[in-house]
Design a protein around this motif. Structure first.
Motif, short mmCIF file in Angstrom:
data_model
loop_
_atom_site.label_atom_id
_atom_site.label_comp_id
_atom_site.label_asym_id
_atom_site.label_seq_id
_atom_site.Cartn_x
_atom_site.Cartn_y
_atom_site.Cartn_z
N VAL A 103 9.48 25.85 9.27
CA VAL A 103 10.58 26.19 10.07
C VAL A 103 11.46 24.30 10.13
CG1 VAL A 103 12.52 26.56 11.98
CG2 VAL A 103 10.79 28.72 10.85
N ASN A 104 11.26 23.54 10.65
CA ASN A 104 11.53 22.33 10.78
C ASN A 104 11.77 22.04 9.54
OD1 ASN A 104 11.89 19.93 12.20
ND2 ASN A 104 10.64 18.98 11.72
N GLU A 105 10.84 21.46 8.59
CA GLU A 105 11.21 21.44 7.70
C GLU A 105 12.54 21.78 6.71
OE1 GLU A 105 8.80 18.44 6.23
OE2 GLU A 105 9.76 19.27 4.28
N VAL A 106 12.78 23.07 6.95
CA VAL A 106 13.61 23.78 6.43
C VAL A 106 15.22 22.56 6.95
CG1 VAL A 106 15.14 25.40 5.75
CG2 VAL A 106 13.18 25.84 5.64
N ILE A 107 14.68 23.03 8.10
CA ILE A 107 16.13 22.19 8.62
C ILE A 107 16.12 21.17 8.82
CG2 ILE A 107 16.91 21.98 11.39
CD1 ILE A 107 15.64 24.59 12.24
N GLN A 108 15.40 20.16 8.21
CA GLN A 108 15.82 18.49 8.26
C GLN A 108 15.84 18.64 7.19
OE1 GLN A 108 15.04 16.93 10.37
NE2 GLN A 108 15.03 18.34 11.65
N HIS A 109 15.62 19.27 5.43
CA HIS A 109 16.56 19.75 4.27
C HIS A 109 17.95 19.94 4.44
CE1 HIS A 109 16.07 19.91 0.07
NE2 HIS A 109 17.39 20.59 0.09
N ASP A 187 20.27 32.82 -9.48
CA ASP A 187 19.99 31.47 -8.67
C ASP A 187 20.79 31.53 -8.14
OD1 ASP A 187 18.76 30.58 -11.48
OD2 ASP A 187 20.66 31.11 -12.76
N PHE A 188 20.75 32.62 -7.37
CA PHE A 188 21.98 32.24 -5.69
C PHE A 188 20.84 31.61 -4.65
CE2 PHE A 188 22.54 35.16 -2.07
CZ PHE A 188 24.07 35.18 -2.44
N PHE A 189 20.25 31.80 -4.07
CA PHE A 189 19.58 31.31 -3.13
C PHE A 189 19.24 29.65 -3.23
CE2 PHE A 189 18.40 35.04 -3.11
CZ PHE A 189 19.00 35.91 -1.32
N ASP A 190 19.21 28.97 -1.98
CA ASP A 190 19.06 27.53 -2.40
C ASP A 190 17.91 27.27 -1.34
OD1 ASP A 190 22.64 26.53 -2.17
OD2 ASP A 190 22.58 27.70 -0.83
N CYS A 191 17.31 28.77 -0.62
CA CYS A 191 16.53 27.76 -0.45
C CYS A 191 15.34 29.36 -0.18
CB CYS A 191 16.19 27.60 1.14
SG CYS A 191 15.17 27.39 1.96
N ILE A 192 13.92 29.39 -0.60
CA ILE A 192 12.87 29.94 -0.05
C ILE A 192 11.55 29.52 0.58
CG2 ILE A 192 11.38 31.55 -1.35
CD1 ILE A 192 12.79 32.00 -4.02
N VAL A 193 11.58 30.74 1.87
CA VAL A 193 10.65 30.42 2.49
C VAL A 193 10.38 31.55 2.89
CG1 VAL A 193 12.25 30.72 4.74
CG2 VAL A 193 10.72 29.13 5.28
N SER A 194 8.49 31.40 2.98
CA SER A 194 8.00 32.45 3.52
C SER A 194 6.31 31.87 3.95
CB SER A 194 6.87 33.15 2.54
OG SER A 194 6.70 34.13 2.44
N ASN A 195 6.42 32.46 5.52
CA ASN A 195 4.61 31.96 5.71
C ASN A 195 3.73 33.97 5.83
OD1 ASN A 195 2.46 31.98 7.33
ND2 ASN A 195 3.77 32.50 9.32
N PRO A 196 3.49 34.13 4.37
CA PRO A 196 2.73 35.45 3.68
C PRO A 196 1.95 35.27 4.51
CG PRO A 196 2.93 33.65 1.90
CD PRO A 196 2.87 32.44 3.56
N PRO A 197 0.75 36.87 4.32
CA PRO A 197 -0.55 36.35 4.29
C PRO A 197 -0.99 36.08 4.02
CG PRO A 197 0.83 38.69 4.27
CD PRO A 197 1.64 37.75 3.48
N TYR A 198 -2.15 35.56 4.33
CA TYR A 198 -3.63 33.67 3.57
C TYR A 198 -4.88 34.13 4.45
CZ TYR A 198 -1.39 30.94 7.08
OH TYR A 198 -1.28 30.32 8.44
N VAL A 199 -5.35 35.23 4.92
CA VAL A 199 -6.02 35.41 5.33
C VAL A 199 -7.15 36.15 4.30
CG1 VAL A 199 -8.08 36.20 7.10
CG2 VAL A 199 -5.47 35.13 7.32
N LYS A 200 -7.46 35.97 3.53
CA LYS A 200 -8.87 36.79 2.72
C LYS A 200 -9.29 38.09 3.82
CE LYS A 200 -11.27 32.79 0.58
NZ LYS A 200 -12.42 32.49 -0.25
N ASP A 201 -9.64 38.91 2.20
CA ASP A 201 -9.88 40.12 3.42
C ASP A 201 -11.29 39.33 3.59
OD1 ASP A 201 -7.76 41.06 2.39
OD2 ASP A 201 -8.66 42.25 0.64
N SER A 202 -12.28 38.83 2.85
CA SER A 202 -13.82 38.73 3.38
C SER A 202 -13.68 37.91 4.79
CB SER A 202 -14.26 37.69 2.13
OG SER A 202 -13.88 36.89 1.41
N ASP A 203 -12.21 36.64 4.83
CA ASP A 203 -12.76 36.70 5.82
C ASP A 203 -12.32 37.02 7.17
OD1 ASP A 203 -13.46 34.23 4.34
OD2 ASP A 203 -11.65 32.98 4.37
#
Ligand code: SAM
Ligand code: GLN
Length: 290
Positions: A103-109, A187-203
Protein backbone atom coordinates in the motif's frame (compact mmCIF):
# COMPACT_ATOMS: atom_id res chain seq x y z
CA UNK A 1 -13.17 -11.11 45.13
CA UNK A 2 -13.24 -8.03 42.90
CA UNK A 3 -10.17 -7.82 40.68
CA UNK A 4 -8.55 -4.67 39.39
CA UNK A 5 -7.77 -4.23 35.72
CA UNK A 6 -4.09 -4.89 36.37
CA UNK A 7 -4.83 -8.06 38.33
CA UNK A 8 -7.18 -9.24 35.57
CA UNK A 9 -4.52 -8.52 32.97
CA UNK A 10 -1.99 -10.54 34.96
CA UNK A 11 -4.28 -13.54 35.39
CA UNK A 12 -5.32 -13.54 31.70
CA UNK A 13 -1.62 -13.44 30.76
CA UNK A 14 -0.82 -16.37 33.08
CA UNK A 15 -3.67 -18.43 31.65
CA UNK A 16 -2.59 -17.90 28.03
CA UNK A 17 1.01 -18.62 28.99
CA UNK A 18 -0.03 -21.85 30.72
CA UNK A 19 -1.80 -22.88 27.50
CA UNK A 20 1.39 -22.16 25.52
CA UNK A 21 -0.13 -19.47 23.36
CA UNK A 22 2.28 -16.94 21.78
CA UNK A 23 2.45 -13.34 23.05
CA UNK A 24 0.23 -13.87 26.12
CA UNK A 25 0.75 -10.33 27.49
CA UNK A 26 0.00 -8.42 24.32
CA UNK A 27 -2.97 -10.69 23.55
CA UNK A 28 -4.44 -10.00 26.99
CA UNK A 29 -3.84 -6.28 26.49
CA UNK A 30 -5.59 -6.38 23.11
CA UNK A 31 -8.57 -8.23 24.60
CA UNK A 32 -8.95 -5.80 27.47
CA UNK A 33 -8.48 -2.74 25.24
CA UNK A 34 -11.21 -4.04 22.99
CA UNK A 35 -13.61 -4.89 25.83
CA UNK A 36 -13.05 -1.64 27.75
CA UNK A 37 -12.68 0.51 24.65
CA UNK A 38 -9.36 1.85 25.90
CA UNK A 39 -6.05 2.32 24.09
CA UNK A 40 -3.41 -0.20 25.19
CA UNK A 41 -1.36 2.44 27.02
CA UNK A 42 -4.48 3.68 28.80
CA UNK A 43 -4.99 0.26 30.36
CA UNK A 44 -2.11 1.08 32.69
CA UNK A 45 -3.49 4.50 33.56
CA UNK A 46 -6.71 2.71 34.61
CA UNK A 47 -4.94 -0.13 36.43
CA UNK A 48 -7.10 0.21 39.58
CA UNK A 49 -10.41 0.06 37.69
CA UNK A 50 -12.74 -2.76 38.82
CA UNK A 51 -14.24 -4.72 35.93
CA UNK A 52 -18.02 -5.28 35.78
CA UNK A 53 -19.42 -8.83 35.63
CA UNK A 54 -20.29 -8.27 31.98
CA UNK A 55 -16.75 -7.20 31.12
CA UNK A 56 -15.30 -10.18 32.98
CA UNK A 57 -17.67 -12.59 31.17
CA UNK A 58 -16.61 -11.13 27.85
CA UNK A 59 -12.93 -11.57 28.67
CA UNK A 60 -13.58 -15.15 29.76
CA UNK A 61 -15.30 -15.80 26.41
CA UNK A 62 -12.41 -14.22 24.44
CA UNK A 63 -9.85 -16.29 26.35
CA UNK A 64 -11.83 -19.48 25.70
CA UNK A 65 -11.95 -18.68 21.99
CA UNK A 66 -8.22 -17.95 21.91
CA UNK A 67 -7.45 -21.21 23.69
CA UNK A 68 -9.51 -23.00 21.01
CA UNK A 69 -7.04 -21.58 18.44
CA UNK A 70 -9.12 -18.74 16.96
CA UNK A 71 -6.94 -15.85 15.70
CA UNK A 72 -7.01 -12.72 17.88
CA UNK A 73 -8.30 -10.50 15.08
CA UNK A 74 -11.34 -12.73 14.53
CA UNK A 75 -12.05 -12.63 18.28
CA UNK A 76 -11.87 -8.85 18.68
CA UNK A 77 -13.25 -8.43 15.11
CA UNK A 78 -10.67 -5.80 14.31
CA UNK A 79 -7.25 -5.38 12.68
CA UNK A 80 -5.04 -2.29 12.71
CA UNK A 81 -3.68 -1.56 9.25
CA UNK A 82 -1.83 1.56 8.06
CA UNK A 83 -3.18 3.48 11.07
CA UNK A 84 -6.79 2.46 10.40
CA UNK A 85 -8.93 -0.11 12.22
CA UNK A 86 -10.57 -2.62 9.88
CA UNK A 87 -13.57 -4.77 10.73
CA UNK A 88 -12.32 -8.35 10.53
CA UNK A 89 -14.23 -11.65 10.49
CA UNK A 90 -13.95 -15.07 8.85
CA UNK A 91 -15.61 -13.82 5.67
CA UNK A 92 -12.12 -12.68 4.55
CA UNK A 93 -8.43 -13.18 5.28
CA UNK A 94 -6.99 -11.16 8.17
CA UNK A 95 -4.99 -8.19 6.79
CA UNK A 96 -1.24 -8.78 7.23
CA UNK A 97 1.37 -6.16 8.24
CA UNK A 98 3.50 -6.95 5.14
CA UNK A 99 0.65 -5.68 2.95
CA UNK A 100 1.29 -2.19 4.36
CA UNK A 101 4.50 -2.19 2.29
CA UNK A 102 2.47 -2.76 -0.88
CA UNK A 103 0.00 0.00 0.00
CA UNK A 104 2.83 2.36 0.88
CA UNK A 105 4.44 1.85 -2.54
CA UNK A 106 1.26 2.98 -4.26
CA UNK A 107 0.75 5.94 -1.95
CA UNK A 108 4.35 7.14 -2.37
CA UNK A 109 4.04 6.87 -6.16
CA UNK A 110 0.86 8.93 -6.39
CA UNK A 111 1.02 11.26 -3.41
CA UNK A 112 2.71 14.04 -5.41
CA UNK A 113 0.20 13.72 -8.26
CA UNK A 114 -2.77 14.02 -5.98
CA UNK A 115 -4.51 16.74 -7.95
CA UNK A 116 -5.12 14.44 -10.91
CA UNK A 117 -7.84 11.78 -10.58
CA UNK A 118 -6.19 8.40 -9.98
CA UNK A 119 -7.95 5.24 -11.13
CA UNK A 120 -6.86 2.07 -9.35
CA UNK A 121 -7.91 -1.58 -9.49
CA UNK A 122 -7.34 -3.97 -6.57
CA UNK A 123 -7.64 -7.63 -7.60
CA UNK A 124 -8.72 -9.97 -4.79
CA UNK A 125 -9.68 -7.27 -2.33
CA UNK A 126 -10.68 -9.58 0.56
CA UNK A 127 -11.62 -7.39 3.54
CA UNK A 128 -11.06 -4.38 1.26
CA UNK A 129 -8.00 -3.32 3.19
CA UNK A 130 -5.86 -2.27 0.18
CA UNK A 131 -8.62 -0.59 -1.84
CA UNK A 132 -10.02 1.27 1.16
CA UNK A 133 -6.68 2.45 2.56
CA UNK A 134 -5.77 3.79 -0.89
CA UNK A 135 -9.13 5.54 -1.30
CA UNK A 136 -8.75 6.97 2.21
CA UNK A 137 -5.19 8.21 1.74
CA UNK A 138 -5.45 9.35 -1.89
CA UNK A 139 -8.50 11.58 -1.74
CA UNK A 140 -8.65 12.03 -5.48
CA UNK A 141 -8.69 8.33 -6.31
CA UNK A 142 -11.36 5.97 -7.55
CA UNK A 143 -10.84 2.28 -6.84
CA UNK A 144 -12.36 -0.78 -8.46
CA UNK A 145 -12.06 -3.77 -6.13
CA UNK A 146 -12.74 -7.31 -7.30
CA UNK A 147 -12.99 -10.64 -5.53
CA UNK A 148 -14.33 -14.08 -6.32
CA UNK A 149 -15.75 -14.35 -2.81
CA UNK A 150 -19.17 -12.80 -2.24
CA UNK A 151 -18.65 -13.04 1.54
CA UNK A 152 -15.40 -11.07 1.34
CA UNK A 153 -17.03 -8.34 -0.76
CA UNK A 154 -19.82 -7.96 1.82
CA UNK A 155 -17.25 -7.38 4.55
CA UNK A 156 -15.27 -5.04 2.29
CA UNK A 157 -18.35 -2.89 1.66
CA UNK A 158 -19.00 -2.66 5.40
CA UNK A 159 -15.40 -1.50 5.85
CA UNK A 160 -15.73 1.06 3.05
CA UNK A 161 -18.77 2.52 4.84
CA UNK A 162 -16.85 2.76 8.13
CA UNK A 163 -14.24 4.98 6.40
CA UNK A 164 -16.87 6.76 4.29
CA UNK A 165 -15.20 5.91 0.98
CA UNK A 166 -18.01 3.72 -0.39
CA UNK A 167 -18.72 6.25 -3.16
CA UNK A 168 -15.10 5.98 -4.41
CA UNK A 169 -14.65 2.21 -4.11
CA UNK A 170 -16.68 0.02 -6.45
CA UNK A 171 -16.79 -3.65 -5.42
CA UNK A 172 -17.33 -6.18 -8.18
CA UNK A 173 -17.69 -9.94 -7.95
CA UNK A 174 -15.78 -12.18 -10.33
CA UNK A 175 -12.65 -13.95 -11.46
CA UNK A 176 -9.60 -11.63 -11.82
CA UNK A 177 -10.32 -9.08 -14.59
CA UNK A 178 -13.63 -10.68 -15.72
CA UNK A 179 -15.77 -8.05 -14.01
CA UNK A 180 -14.08 -5.35 -16.17
CA UNK A 181 -14.94 -6.95 -19.49
CA UNK A 182 -17.09 -4.94 -21.93
CA UNK A 183 -17.12 -1.90 -19.68
CA UNK A 184 -14.96 0.47 -21.73
CA UNK A 185 -12.12 0.19 -19.25
CA UNK A 186 -9.30 -0.59 -21.71
CA UNK A 187 -6.30 1.75 -21.09
CA UNK A 188 -8.27 3.21 -18.20
CA UNK A 189 -6.31 2.51 -14.99
CA UNK A 190 -3.34 4.37 -13.52
CA UNK A 191 -2.57 1.49 -11.20
CA UNK A 192 -3.16 -2.23 -10.75
CA UNK A 193 -2.53 -3.53 -7.26
CA UNK A 194 -2.95 -7.02 -5.86
CA UNK A 195 -2.07 -9.32 -3.02
CA UNK A 196 -3.13 -12.50 -4.82
CA UNK A 197 -3.21 -15.96 -3.26
CA UNK A 198 0.42 -17.14 -3.31
CA UNK A 199 0.67 -20.28 -1.20
CA UNK A 200 1.36 -23.37 -3.31
CA UNK A 201 -1.17 -26.16 -2.79
CA UNK A 202 1.69 -28.42 -1.64
CA UNK A 203 2.82 -25.83 0.99
CA UNK A 204 -0.65 -25.14 2.39
CA UNK A 205 -0.41 -28.05 4.86
CA UNK A 206 2.63 -26.36 6.44
CA UNK A 207 0.75 -23.17 7.33
CA UNK A 208 -0.21 -22.54 10.96
CA UNK A 209 -3.23 -24.48 12.16
CA UNK A 210 -4.78 -21.13 13.09
CA UNK A 211 -4.78 -20.12 9.43
CA UNK A 212 -6.03 -23.46 8.08
CA UNK A 213 -8.79 -23.82 10.68
CA UNK A 214 -10.15 -20.29 10.54
CA UNK A 215 -9.19 -18.25 7.45
CA UNK A 216 -10.74 -18.81 3.99
CA UNK A 217 -8.68 -21.30 1.98
CA UNK A 218 -9.42 -19.47 -1.25
CA UNK A 219 -7.37 -16.49 -0.01
CA UNK A 220 -4.17 -18.56 0.05
CA UNK A 221 -4.19 -21.38 -2.48
CA UNK A 222 -2.61 -20.65 -5.86
CA UNK A 223 -2.09 -24.07 -7.47
CA UNK A 224 1.33 -25.53 -8.11
CA UNK A 225 3.28 -22.36 -8.99
CA UNK A 226 3.63 -19.52 -6.45
CA UNK A 227 3.69 -16.83 -9.16
CA UNK A 228 0.90 -18.15 -11.40
CA UNK A 229 -1.58 -15.50 -10.38
CA UNK A 230 1.03 -12.74 -10.53
CA UNK A 231 1.86 -13.64 -14.14
CA UNK A 232 -1.82 -13.74 -15.06
CA UNK A 233 -2.46 -10.32 -13.48
CA UNK A 234 0.61 -8.82 -15.19
CA UNK A 235 -0.31 -10.23 -18.62
CA UNK A 236 -4.04 -9.51 -18.58
CA UNK A 237 -3.56 -6.23 -16.77
CA UNK A 238 -1.59 -4.69 -19.63
CA UNK A 239 -4.84 -4.20 -21.50
CA UNK A 240 -6.43 -2.17 -18.71
CA UNK A 241 -3.37 -0.19 -17.61
CA UNK A 242 -2.47 3.13 -19.24
CA UNK A 243 1.02 3.51 -20.69
CA UNK A 244 3.26 4.43 -17.73
CA UNK A 245 0.67 2.99 -15.32
CA UNK A 246 1.89 1.28 -12.14
CA UNK A 247 1.67 -2.44 -11.38
CA UNK A 248 2.30 -3.43 -7.73
CA UNK A 249 2.09 -7.03 -6.51
CA UNK A 250 2.72 -8.71 -3.17
CA UNK A 251 4.64 -11.97 -3.44
CA UNK A 252 5.78 -14.94 -1.34
CA UNK A 253 9.18 -15.18 0.31
CA UNK A 254 11.76 -16.26 -2.28
CA UNK A 255 9.71 -15.53 -5.42
CA UNK A 256 10.37 -11.83 -6.08
CA UNK A 257 13.41 -12.46 -8.34
CA UNK A 258 11.46 -14.96 -10.44
CA UNK A 259 8.67 -12.47 -11.04
CA UNK A 260 11.19 -9.70 -11.77
CA UNK A 261 12.78 -11.92 -14.43
CA UNK A 262 9.41 -12.74 -15.93
CA UNK A 263 8.38 -9.08 -16.11
CA UNK A 264 11.76 -7.97 -17.50
CA UNK A 265 11.74 -10.62 -20.25
CA UNK A 266 8.16 -9.88 -21.31
CA UNK A 267 9.03 -6.20 -22.11
CA UNK A 268 5.47 -5.31 -21.10
CA UNK A 269 6.82 -3.42 -18.07
CA UNK A 270 9.87 -1.29 -17.28
CA UNK A 271 11.51 0.21 -14.15
CA UNK A 272 10.81 -3.06 -12.36
CA UNK A 273 11.68 -2.95 -8.67
CA UNK A 274 11.64 -5.20 -5.65
CA UNK A 275 10.70 -3.69 -2.30
CA UNK A 276 11.44 -5.27 1.08
CA UNK A 277 8.86 -5.40 3.85
CA UNK A 278 9.65 -4.36 7.43
CA UNK A 279 10.92 -7.86 8.17
CA UNK A 280 13.49 -7.41 5.37
CA UNK A 281 11.74 -9.90 3.03
CA UNK A 282 11.62 -9.09 -0.71
CA UNK A 283 7.86 -8.86 -0.62
CA UNK A 284 6.64 -6.45 -3.29
CA UNK A 285 7.38 -6.22 -7.02
CA UNK A 286 6.43 -3.13 -9.01
CA UNK A 287 6.83 -1.93 -12.57
CA UNK A 288 5.53 0.62 -15.06
CA UNK A 289 3.55 -0.35 -18.16
CA UNK A 290 5.76 0.09 -21.25
N1 SAM B 1 -6.42 -7.95 -0.54
C1 SAM B 1 -6.67 -8.62 0.73
C2 SAM B 1 -5.49 -8.39 1.65
O1 SAM B 1 -4.42 -8.00 1.16
O2 SAM B 1 -5.62 -8.57 2.88
C3 SAM B 1 -6.91 -10.10 0.53
C4 SAM B 1 -5.78 -10.83 -0.13
S1 SAM B 1 -5.97 -12.59 -0.14
C5 SAM B 1 -4.29 -13.10 -0.11
C6 SAM B 1 -6.44 -12.97 -1.81
C7 SAM B 1 -7.88 -12.64 -2.17
O3 SAM B 1 -8.07 -13.02 -3.55
C8 SAM B 1 -8.94 -13.34 -1.37
O4 SAM B 1 -9.86 -12.41 -0.86
C9 SAM B 1 -9.62 -14.30 -2.37
O5 SAM B 1 -11.00 -14.45 -2.15
C10 SAM B 1 -9.36 -13.59 -3.69
N2 SAM B 1 -9.35 -14.47 -4.86
C11 SAM B 1 -8.96 -15.77 -4.94
N3 SAM B 1 -9.10 -16.22 -6.19
C12 SAM B 1 -9.58 -15.18 -6.93
C13 SAM B 1 -9.95 -15.03 -8.30
N4 SAM B 1 -9.84 -16.05 -9.15
N5 SAM B 1 -10.41 -13.82 -8.72
C14 SAM B 1 -10.53 -12.79 -7.85
N6 SAM B 1 -10.20 -12.88 -6.54
C15 SAM B 1 -9.74 -14.05 -6.08
N1 GLN C 1 1.07 -13.37 3.68
C1 GLN C 1 0.08 -14.43 3.85
C2 GLN C 1 0.56 -15.47 4.85
O1 GLN C 1 1.47 -16.21 4.55
C3 GLN C 1 -0.26 -15.09 2.51
C4 GLN C 1 -1.17 -14.24 1.75
C5 GLN C 1 -1.28 -14.61 0.30
O2 GLN C 1 -1.38 -15.77 -0.10
N2 GLN C 1 -1.31 -13.60 -0.52
O3 GLN C 1 0.04 -15.54 5.93
Amino acid sequence: MAQTLLETLNSATSLLKEKNLPNPRSTSELFLSSILNLKRVDLYLNREKILSEKEKDKLFFYLKERISGKPIQYIIKNTGFYGLEFKTDPRAMIPRPETETLVNEVIQHFIKKESEPIKIIDIGTGSGVIAITLAYELKNSFVYATDISKDALELALENAKIFKVEKRVKFVLGDFFDPLKNKNLVDFFDCIVSNPPYVKDSDYKNLDKEIKDFEPEIAFLCGDDGINFHKKIAKEGVKYLKKGGLLVLEIALGNAEKLLEFLSSSSLYNQIRIVKDLAGIRRVVSGLRS
